[in-house]
Design a protein around this motif. Structure first.
Motif, PDB file in Angstrom:
ATOM      1  N   ILE A 192       0.821  -1.214   0.000  1.00 21.72           N
ATOM      2  CA  ILE A 192       0.000   0.000   0.000  1.00 21.72           C
ATOM      3  C   ILE A 192       0.857   1.267   0.000  1.00 21.72           C
ATOM      4  O   ILE A 192       0.657   2.145  -0.853  1.00 21.72           O
ATOM      5  CB  ILE A 192      -1.020  -0.023   1.157  1.00 21.72           C
ATOM      6  CG1 ILE A 192      -2.098  -1.083   0.871  1.00 21.72           C
ATOM      7  CG2 ILE A 192      -1.659   1.358   1.357  1.00 21.72           C
ATOM      8  CD1 ILE A 192      -3.107  -1.278   1.989  1.00 21.72           C
ATOM      9  N   PRO A 193       1.829   1.429   0.903  1.00 22.52           N
ATOM     10  CA  PRO A 193       2.661   2.644   0.821  1.00 22.52           C
ATOM     11  C   PRO A 193       3.500   2.712  -0.450  1.00 22.52           C
ATOM     12  O   PRO A 193       3.738   3.815  -0.962  1.00 22.52           O
ATOM     13  CB  PRO A 193       3.539   2.566   2.072  1.00 22.52           C
ATOM     14  CG  PRO A 193       3.490   1.152   2.508  1.00 22.52           C
ATOM     15  CD  PRO A 193       2.142   0.637   2.107  1.00 22.52           C
ATOM     16  N   LEU A 194       3.925   1.586  -0.986  1.00 19.70           N
ATOM     17  CA  LEU A 194       4.671   1.614  -2.252  1.00 19.70           C
ATOM     18  C   LEU A 194       3.783   2.121  -3.381  1.00 19.70           C
ATOM     19  O   LEU A 194       4.226   2.916  -4.227  1.00 19.70           O
ATOM     20  CB  LEU A 194       5.208   0.224  -2.584  1.00 19.70           C
ATOM     21  CG  LEU A 194       6.394  -0.261  -1.755  1.00 19.70           C
ATOM     22  CD1 LEU A 194       6.704  -1.721  -2.085  1.00 19.70           C
ATOM     23  CD2 LEU A 194       7.627   0.615  -1.991  1.00 19.70           C
ATOM     24  N   ALA A 195       2.531   1.669  -3.408  1.00 22.19           N
ATOM     25  CA  ALA A 195       1.601   2.130  -4.435  1.00 22.19           C
ATOM     26  C   ALA A 195       1.301   3.623  -4.276  1.00 22.19           C
ATOM     27  O   ALA A 195       1.225   4.370  -5.256  1.00 22.19           O
ATOM     28  CB  ALA A 195       0.313   1.314  -4.379  1.00 22.19           C
ATOM     29  N   ILE A 196       1.141   4.063  -3.028  1.00 21.10           N
ATOM     30  CA  ILE A 196       0.877   5.483  -2.766  1.00 21.10           C
ATOM     31  C   ILE A 196       2.073   6.330  -3.169  1.00 21.10           C
ATOM     32  O   ILE A 196       1.920   7.385  -3.808  1.00 21.10           O
ATOM     33  CB  ILE A 196       0.516   5.682  -1.282  1.00 21.10           C
ATOM     34  CG1 ILE A 196      -0.876   5.107  -1.003  1.00 21.10           C
ATOM     35  CG2 ILE A 196       0.583   7.161  -0.895  1.00 21.10           C
ATOM     36  CD1 ILE A 196      -1.248   5.075   0.463  1.00 21.10           C
TER      37      ILE A 196
END
Length: 339
Positions: A192-196
């Motif tokens: 999730i943080p990588l995608a964000i």
């Protein structure tokens, strides 16, 4: 008022647990060496001892200075891939440090211990959803280190009466809904943080590892649990240990989401495209990892408040958008809001 020691309390999950303890009126002492944790994640009115839990003298001084009603242990190495490159370090640090903290607690007369454990204990599960009766068969040194730590705590209970709860997380995600805390790892490895970060232009294009799994859209399915719900689970099992026996729980939403569904959720919440490419499968990645949380619900009354994927992503997006450089972009920690 109760007082608790939180090791690794400046880290991602640990800091959210510290905040939850402080909000209900408990006193907290945090021990963190700040290798992965952030000073700004610890409320200013909370005692922070900057030390490595492997430092026996520092640990003894902490237990001599305060009387604790319980210990919550988060300080550990936690990267699966790194553990396979340096397995002996993971096995040594995670096991020995857990036992060192447990030993100090026993000697100080503290009889409650909550361990941050992992779903990596189950390796490639034979059935889904995964409940607490599933066979423990770690496929990484990280998972094995936690299995050994849990076994050590079993002996501490049997011999010394140290009651323990081990919470086996699946995928902690999201951020404090009030924006006081968030996820800030270096390096970042969570989807999730990588995608964000990719959507915000703060990180590289995302790689989707494999689209040919036996799942509806061909990508891996994982169980994401909001970090605030995870903190609530810690407090519930901590309280249950006051009068109850040692216990092991799986902690997840009980439903899974695929990699593609996560990317779609980030795009819905942000209104931005997530740049990504398709790569080959990663060795050892199971197609589906989903928890059964029925035992935790039944025995503690725990219910996830942020179960919807969009709600999880929305809190993570809000924190990262407000703090593009993570805690380095803050002038102060959450003390003003948390006090």
């Amino acid at each position: 008022m109760a007082r608790f020691l939180v090791t690794g309390g400046a880290g991602y999950v640990g800091s959210h647990v510290v905040l939850a303890l402080r909000e209900r009126g408990d006193e907290v002492v945090v021990v963190d060496d700040l290798r992965q944790g952030h000073r700004a994640a610890v409320p200013a009115d909370t005692e922070l001892v900057v030390a490595d839990v492997a430092d026996s003298r520092a640990l003894a001084e902490v237990f001599a200075a305060w009387r604790f009603d319980g210990v919550l242990h988060f300080a550990a190495l936690s990267l699966v891939g790194e553990s396979m490159r340096d397995p002996l370090r993971y096995l040594s640090e995670n096991l020995c440090n857990t036992l060192a903290v447990a030993d100090a607690a026993v000697k100080a007369g503290c009889r409650r211990f909550v361990l941050s454990s992992t779903a990596a204990l189950f390796g490639n599960p034979e059935t889904t959803p995964i409940d607490e009766t599933a066979r423990l068969a770690p496929t990484s040194a990280y998972g094995e280190s936690k299995r050994m730590a849990e076994a050590g705590l079993d002996w501490a209970d049997q011999v010394h009466g140290l009651r323990s709860a081990a919470l086996r997380y699946f995928n902690a995600a999201g951020a404090d809904p009030q924006g006081r805390l968030g996820e800030d790892h270096h390096p970042e490895t969570h989807l999730i943080p990588l995608a964000i970060n990719a959507a915000l232009g703060l990180g590289p294009e995302l790689t989707v590892f494999g689209t040919d799994y036996p799942t509806p859209d061909g990508t891996c399915i994982r169980d994401y649990v909001h970090v605030t719900d995870l903190a609530d689970a810690h407090l519930r099992v901590l309280d249950a240990l006051e009068d109850g026996p040692s216990v092991r729980y799986n902690v997840g939403n009980g439903q899974g989401h695929s990699v593609r569904e996560v990317l779609d959720a980030v795009e819905r919440v942000s209104g931005r495209r997530v740049p990504h490419s398709i790569g080959p499968r990663r060795a050892g990645d199971p197609a589906v990892l989903v928890a059964s949380n029925e035992r935790l619900r039944r025995e503690t009354g725990w219910v996830p408040r942020y179960a919807a994927l969009d709600d999880i992503v929305r809190t993570a997006w809000a924190w990262r958008e407000a703090h593009p450089r993570g805690y380095d972009s803050r002038r102060q920690g959450p003390a003003a809001q948390a006090a």
